[in-house]
Design a protein around this motif. Sequence first.
Motif, PDB file in Angstrom:
ATOM      1  N   ASN A 137     -12.166 -48.102 -15.042  1.00  0.00           N
ATOM      2  CA  ASN A 137     -11.656 -48.640 -13.791  1.00  0.00           C
ATOM      3  C   ASN A 137     -12.031 -47.785 -12.583  1.00  0.00           C
ATOM      4  N   GLY A 138     -12.941 -46.843 -12.776  1.00  0.00           N
ATOM      5  CA  GLY A 138     -13.356 -45.971 -11.681  1.00  0.00           C
ATOM      6  C   GLY A 138     -14.433 -45.007 -12.142  1.00  0.00           C
ATOM      7  N   ILE A 139     -14.583 -43.926 -11.400  1.00  0.00           N
ATOM      8  CA  ILE A 139     -15.603 -42.922 -11.702  1.00  0.00           C
ATOM      9  C   ILE A 139     -15.419 -42.393 -13.127  1.00  0.00           C
ATOM     10  N   CYS A 140     -16.527 -42.306 -13.856  1.00  0.00           N
ATOM     11  CA  CYS A 140     -16.497 -41.862 -15.253  1.00  0.00           C
ATOM     12  C   CYS A 140     -17.640 -40.868 -15.437  1.00  0.00           C
ATOM     13  N   ALA A 141     -17.302 -39.580 -15.525  1.00  0.00           N
ATOM     14  CA  ALA A 141     -18.328 -38.551 -15.514  1.00  0.00           C
ATOM     15  C   ALA A 141     -18.205 -37.600 -16.699  1.00  0.00           C
ATOM     16  N   GLY A 142     -19.338 -37.037 -17.123  1.00  0.00           N
ATOM     17  CA  GLY A 142     -19.352 -35.986 -18.124  1.00  0.00           C
ATOM     18  C   GLY A 142     -18.623 -36.370 -19.395  1.00  0.00           C
ATOM     19  N   GLY A 143     -17.650 -35.550 -19.776  1.00  0.00           N
ATOM     20  CA  GLY A 143     -16.888 -35.805 -20.981  1.00  0.00           C
ATOM     21  C   GLY A 143     -16.128 -37.117 -20.942  1.00  0.00           C
ATOM     22  N   VAL A 157     -15.876 -51.425 -13.956  1.00  0.00           N
ATOM     23  CA  VAL A 157     -15.527 -52.199 -12.768  1.00  0.00           C
ATOM     24  C   VAL A 157     -16.687 -52.142 -11.777  1.00  0.00           C
ATOM     25  N   ASP A 158     -17.006 -53.262 -11.178  1.00  0.00           N
ATOM     26  CA  ASP A 158     -18.119 -53.359 -10.216  1.00  0.00           C
ATOM     27  C   ASP A 158     -17.526 -53.390  -8.814  1.00  0.00           C
ATOM     28  N   ASP A 159     -17.343 -52.209  -8.231  1.00  0.00           N
ATOM     29  CA  ASP A 159     -16.696 -52.109  -6.924  1.00  0.00           C
ATOM     30  C   ASP A 159     -17.529 -51.335  -5.911  1.00  0.00           C
ATOM     31  N   ALA A 222     -13.334 -56.142  -9.371  1.00  0.00           N
ATOM     32  CA  ALA A 222     -11.965 -55.668  -9.563  1.00  0.00           C
ATOM     33  C   ALA A 222     -10.985 -56.813  -9.758  1.00  0.00           C
ATOM     34  N   THR A 223     -11.237 -57.947  -9.105  1.00  0.00           N
ATOM     35  CA  THR A 223     -10.310 -59.083  -9.198  1.00  0.00           C
ATOM     36  C   THR A 223     -10.261 -59.678 -10.598  1.00  0.00           C
ATOM     37  N   PHE A 225     -11.357 -57.762 -13.446  1.00  0.00           N
ATOM     38  CA  PHE A 225     -11.602 -56.679 -14.390  1.00  0.00           C
ATOM     39  C   PHE A 225     -10.601 -56.671 -15.545  1.00  0.00           C
ATOM     40  N   LYS A 226      -9.307 -56.646 -15.269  1.00  0.00           N
ATOM     41  CA  LYS A 226      -8.303 -56.528 -16.337  1.00  0.00           C
ATOM     42  C   LYS A 226      -8.363 -57.709 -17.300  1.00  0.00           C
ATOM     43  N   ALA A 227      -8.518 -58.929 -16.754  1.00  0.00           N
ATOM     44  CA  ALA A 227      -8.588 -60.109 -17.612  1.00  0.00           C
ATOM     45  C   ALA A 227      -9.827 -60.064 -18.492  1.00  0.00           C
ATOM     46  N   ALA A 228     -10.950 -59.609 -17.926  1.00  0.00           N
ATOM     47  CA  ALA A 228     -12.190 -59.529 -18.692  1.00  0.00           C
ATOM     48  C   ALA A 228     -12.091 -58.482 -19.799  1.00  0.00           C
ATOM     49  N   VAL A 229     -11.465 -57.359 -19.512  1.00  0.00           N
ATOM     50  CA  VAL A 229     -11.275 -56.314 -20.527  1.00  0.00           C
ATOM     51  C   VAL A 229     -10.452 -56.858 -21.685  1.00  0.00           C
TER      52      VAL A 229
END
Length: 343
Positions: A137-143, A157-159, A222-223, A225-229
């Motif tokens: 749902n946002g930035i996802c970095a490294g570990g 998420v495509d924001d 984002a609108t 995202f949760k339903a698609a997940v």
Amino acid sequence: MATSTSAPPVVSFETHPDRYQHWKLAFDGPVATLSMDVKEDAGLSPDYKLKLNSYDLGVDIELADAIQRLRFEHPEVRAVIVTSLKERIFCAGANIFMLRGSSHAWKVNFCKFTNETRLGMEDASENSGIKFVAALNGICAGGGYELALACDEIVLVDDSNSAVSLPETPLLGVLPGTGGLTRLGDKRKVRRDLADFFGTLVEGVKGKRAVEWRFVDAVYPATRFKAAVREHAEKLAATSDRKASATGIALNPLGAKVSDAGVEYSSVLLEIDRARRVATLTVRAPEGDLPSTPEAIHAAGDQFWPLRAFREIDDAILRLRQNEPEVGVIVLKATGAAAKVLE
């Protein structure tokens, strides 16, 4: 920030969902949601803050515990959504200040444990019918991205802001330490030239390009995202052969007796000779015959000797590895009916 001179904490690898500080576990039919919500001031050491859902060993101990409980205690769960409760941030990866203030041995064992946790997720998918969806749902970095790579599917998420990245090399001059590069090539089949280029990008990759380059499986606004997940999780759950009608097995506390001389469990004894840098791990064979039918084994629960003994062995080795870095040799012994121990 100066390098910490504090002594490393003595670590216990036992916890329970009632004591989690960094994760929240929720259930909805065949789908469970494991949400990362790292408490900044609850690191294993006061020398650093766990900002932006960055993690230390304590965060991953809770994650490992949650995975084991999903496997044993919740047979109704067929899919797990791994996500974050922090706005516009999934996970910033291992905490840099924690790593900077740690000894080499601590860093090595920290990376070993975190990768073993991710291997446990993949093993649960392959052998226990629990599928994982990383909901970024946002930035996802490294570990954080390495955690996502351990899942069966990754949804981003495509924001216009959220991206996946492995920035360790350009920022720190090190390689990703918990399986990121291996999983890109062997698991996700990312082209080698794209994987190499990806490892040089501090900003990472986002949106449709992340899908085209196989770094994620899908992106949604984002609108939606949760339903698609949820849709992805339900589709994965439908592929599982887990029996929802089965009864789970509660994983009760091991009841370890810890002293300066070692750790004693019901079936395992760990003795530490620091002067000789030797640890002796003695496994006591079960008394009498073991349950032999599925019904009898299930009735024994977590006291079924193979399950109890190997939980104790695992805990003893983890404690030894993390808390006794000077020990160089482990002597393994068995007492009682040795054939039963080795079966």
